[in-house]
Design an enzyme around this catalytic site. Structure first.
Site, short mmCIF file in Angstrom:
data_model
loop_
_atom_site.label_atom_id
_atom_site.label_comp_id
_atom_site.label_asym_id
_atom_site.label_seq_id
_atom_site.Cartn_x
_atom_site.Cartn_y
_atom_site.Cartn_z
N HIS A 12 -0.19 -3.33 -0.61
CA HIS A 12 1.18 -3.03 -0.18
C HIS A 12 1.50 -1.56 0.09
O HIS A 12 2.55 -1.28 0.66
CB HIS A 12 2.18 -3.57 -1.21
N HIS A 119 3.34 -6.84 -8.17
CA HIS A 119 3.58 -7.92 -7.23
C HIS A 119 4.75 -7.54 -6.33
O HIS A 119 5.74 -6.99 -6.81
CB HIS A 119 3.90 -9.21 -8.01
#
EC number: 4.6.1.18
Length: 124
Positions: A12, A119
């Site tokens: 990410h 996450h």
């Protein structure tokens, strides 16, 4: 073994670009960050902000995660992100993605000591 925090960074984080530079950005990034190795990951978000700024989200607004857990946090400010979404003509191993750029608040799940993102939950 790759830690959850390291996996979050690999999947990410892209602070070095301010946005998806080209239409090919997602295809290149999804491949180089190893999200097309055994299947095409259908959707993935890259965050174009510093790691420190993203890690700081763990100490911002506490919100519920999509799965009902309570360890998610929403960023106080909007961040530059790129959503990579698998396109219709994508078929493993030739994964094809479409990039959508946005400035949105991110929601991440955090855990561990130090307390860091593990996450990417959503963007709003």
């Amino acid at each position: 073994k790759e830690s959850a925090a390291a996996k979050f960074e690999r999947q990410h984080m892209d602070p070095s670009t301010s946005s998806a530079s080209s239409s090919n950005y997602c295809n290149q990034m999804m491949q180089s960050r190893k999200m097309t190795q055994d299947r095409c990951k259908p959707v993935n978000t890259f965050v174009h902000e510093s790691l420190a700024d993203v890690q700081a989200v763990c100490f911002q607004k506490n919100v519920a995660c999509k799965n009902g857990q309570s360890n998610c946090y929403q960023s106080n400010s909007a961040m530059h992100i790129t959503d990579c979404r698998e396109s219709g003509n994508s078929k493993y191993p030739n994964c094809v993605y479409k990039a959508t750029q946005a400035e949105k608040h991110i929601i991440v799940a955090c855990e561990g000591n130090p307390y860091v993102p593990v996450h990417f939950d959503a963007s709003v």
